[in-house]
Enzyme design. Structure first.
Site, mmCIF file in Angstrom:
data_model
loop_
_atom_site.group_PDB
_atom_site.id
_atom_site.type_symbol
_atom_site.label_atom_id
_atom_site.label_comp_id
_atom_site.label_asym_id
_atom_site.label_seq_id
_atom_site.Cartn_x
_atom_site.Cartn_y
_atom_site.Cartn_z
ATOM 1 N N VAL A 28 0.971 -1.313 -0.005
ATOM 2 C CA VAL A 28 0.054 -0.209 0.097
ATOM 3 C C VAL A 28 0.833 1.199 -0.070
ATOM 4 C CG1 VAL A 28 -1.686 1.304 1.424
ATOM 5 C CG2 VAL A 28 -2.112 -1.072 1.101
ATOM 6 N N ARG A 29 1.924 1.182 0.894
ATOM 7 C CA ARG A 29 2.723 2.416 1.106
ATOM 8 C C ARG A 29 3.664 2.750 -0.188
ATOM 9 N NH1 ARG A 29 3.176 3.335 7.271
ATOM 10 N NH2 ARG A 29 0.852 3.580 7.581
ATOM 11 N N SER A 77 -10.817 -20.224 -1.920
ATOM 12 C CA SER A 77 -12.103 -20.043 -2.483
ATOM 13 C C SER A 77 -12.357 -21.108 -3.610
ATOM 14 C CB SER A 77 -12.058 -18.784 -3.231
ATOM 15 O OG SER A 77 -13.427 -18.574 -4.421
ATOM 16 N N ASP A 132 4.530 -22.739 5.182
ATOM 17 C CA ASP A 132 5.092 -24.071 4.912
ATOM 18 C C ASP A 132 6.443 -23.962 4.072
ATOM 19 O OD1 ASP A 132 2.998 -25.279 5.731
ATOM 20 O OD2 ASP A 132 1.885 -25.630 3.782
ATOM 21 N N ARG A 167 10.186 -40.038 28.993
ATOM 22 C CA ARG A 167 9.427 -40.361 27.819
ATOM 23 C C ARG A 167 9.741 -40.020 26.252
ATOM 24 N NH1 ARG A 167 4.147 -37.758 30.988
ATOM 25 N NH2 ARG A 167 3.687 -39.733 31.722
ATOM 26 N N ALA A 191 16.053 -33.114 17.571
ATOM 27 C CA ALA A 191 14.968 -34.295 17.547
ATOM 28 C C ALA A 191 15.816 -35.538 17.069
ATOM 29 C CB ALA A 191 13.772 -33.933 16.567
HETATM 30 O O1 F6P Z 1 -0.944 -22.601 5.159
HETATM 31 C C1 F6P Z 1 -0.596 -23.635 5.068
HETATM 32 C C2 F6P Z 1 -1.171 -24.786 6.069
HETATM 33 O O2 F6P Z 1 -0.924 -24.214 7.269
HETATM 34 C C3 F6P Z 1 -0.828 -25.968 6.192
HETATM 35 O O3 F6P Z 1 0.882 -26.127 6.708
HETATM 36 C C4 F6P Z 1 -1.716 -27.021 6.694
HETATM 37 O O4 F6P Z 1 -1.700 -27.967 6.034
HETATM 38 C C5 F6P Z 1 -2.794 -26.111 6.229
HETATM 39 O O5 F6P Z 1 -2.461 -24.563 6.023
HETATM 40 C C6 F6P Z 1 -3.918 -25.995 7.187
HETATM 41 O O6 F6P Z 1 -4.962 -25.443 6.703
HETATM 42 P P1 F6P Z 1 -6.431 -25.145 7.305
HETATM 43 O O7 F6P Z 1 -6.243 -23.788 8.147
HETATM 44 O O8 F6P Z 1 -7.268 -24.675 6.078
HETATM 45 O O9 F6P Z 1 -6.979 -26.208 8.235
#
Ligand code: F6P
Length: 327
Positions: A28-29, A77, A132, A167, A191
């Site tokens: 926007v800016r 959508s 992601d 655990r 991990a």
């Molecule tokens: O935006 C990506 C994400 O967070 C993915 O990692 C996850 O699988 C998905 O969206 C979850 O989507 P929603 O919020 O529609 O359940």
């Protein structure tokens, strides 16, 4: 020479990610600086179809850089998948004279932008907004850094209690098709096993490594699994482990949508600002239908169709490193 863009629309689409607001602010800016008119399209492509489109000014984006979520709201959508839906949406943009569009989102959002540009000739630019980090052509996506740090903070806490009780914890993080949150948060929390959709790690292999650890009394173990791993996720893995290694005291934590919220990290605010600024410059310079990314710390422009089609690959070295470091 492409026609000069005069009025642009900006929208966020798909899953929200921390830093989307910083990107909207930058778009926007920067647009106002270049004397463009800017419209906010609400609720992603749904709002475009329903004509939920409002003018924005400098004040519309005041005090949002530090906020999670998206002030424009977002949606996935279904109607936009159909040509009829897109026609309606484009018509609404046309009525307002919008002749350029910035789409902040992930793969699905870019597919929509690409269709708008090929079917109606609308110049579009995409900004990678997804936790992601699964888009080709950019080292980082807006929101990944914040999400992965949220995961790390939670996993560190889980390790404390895992350690206290000797655990095994299986922690599921987000990533339906991508394992970057699992990979980075897993490495950062030490991990013992990381399971991601991109790498074919068999559960058998994991059981073997846990059996070996049980034998040498290494009872505190963290398994980080991306929700999209072929095992079906943490709950399934826990069932298998409980059957095969009944002496292990196993617990499951699913981090879920906590990873999508919260104040964006400094890093996400900065990349969102850089990308938003360059998105507008890109539209003005006639560099259309590209995703604006950052690659090797320089701006990088990837045609939308390539950003959608190509996949980021996980180098084999990562998994080798995970094994070595968690031994
Ligand atoms: O935006 C990506 C994400 O967070 C993915 O990692 C996850 O699988 C998905 O969206 C979850 O989507 P929603 O919020 O529609 O359940």
């Amino acid at each position: 020479m492409s026609k000069q863009v005069k009025k642009i629309g900006v929208l966020t689409s798909g899953g929200d990610s921390p830093g989307m607001n910083a990107a909207i602010r930058a778009v926007v800016r920067t647009a106002l600086y270049y004397d463009l008119e800017v419209y906010g399209v609400y609720r992603g492509y749904n709002g475009m179809i329903e004509n939920d489109i409002e003018p924005m000014n400098s004040r519309s984006v005041a005090n949002i850089i530090q906020k999670g979520g998206t002030i424009l709201k977002t949606a996935r959508s279904k109607e936009f998948f159909d040509h009829e839906g897109r026609k309606k949406a484009f018509h609404n943009l046309q009525k307002k004279g919008i002749d350029g569009l910035v789409v902040i989102g992930g793969n699905g959002s870019f597919t929509g932008a690409e269709k708008l540009s090929t079917e109606f000739g609308l110049p579009c630019v995409g900004l990678p907004g997804t936790i992601d980090k699964d888009l080709y052509g950019t080292d980082f996506t807006i929101g990944f850094d914040t999400a992965v740090n949220t995961a790390v903070e939670a996993i560190d806490k889980i390790r404390d209690t895992a350690d206290a009780h000797d655990r095994l914890f299986i922690v599921e993080v987000m990533g339906r098709h991508a394992g970057y949150i699992a990979l980075h948060s897993g490495v950062a929390t030490g991990a013992e096993n990381i399971l991601i959709p991109e790498v074919d790690t068999s559960i058998e292999e994991m059981i073997e490594s846990l059996t070996e650890k049980e034998k040498r009394k290494k009872l505190v173990n963290l398994v980080i699994v991306a929700e999209g791993h072929s095992s079906g996720g943490a709950t399934n893995i826990a069932k298998i482990i409980t059957q095969r290694l009944p002496n292990m005291d196993t617990r499951v934590t699913i981090l879920g949508h906590i990873q999508r919220g919260g104040a964006p990290s400094c890093f996400d605010r900065v990349i969102a600002s850089r990308m938003g600024y360059h998105a507008v410059e890109s539209l003005l310079e006639g560099r259309h239908n590209v995703m604006v990314g950052i690659y090797n710390n320089a701006m990088n422009y990837t045609p939308l169709e390539i950003a959608i089609r190509e996949k980021q690959r996980v180098n084999d070295d990562w998994m080798k490193m995970v094994k070595i470091l968690a031994s």
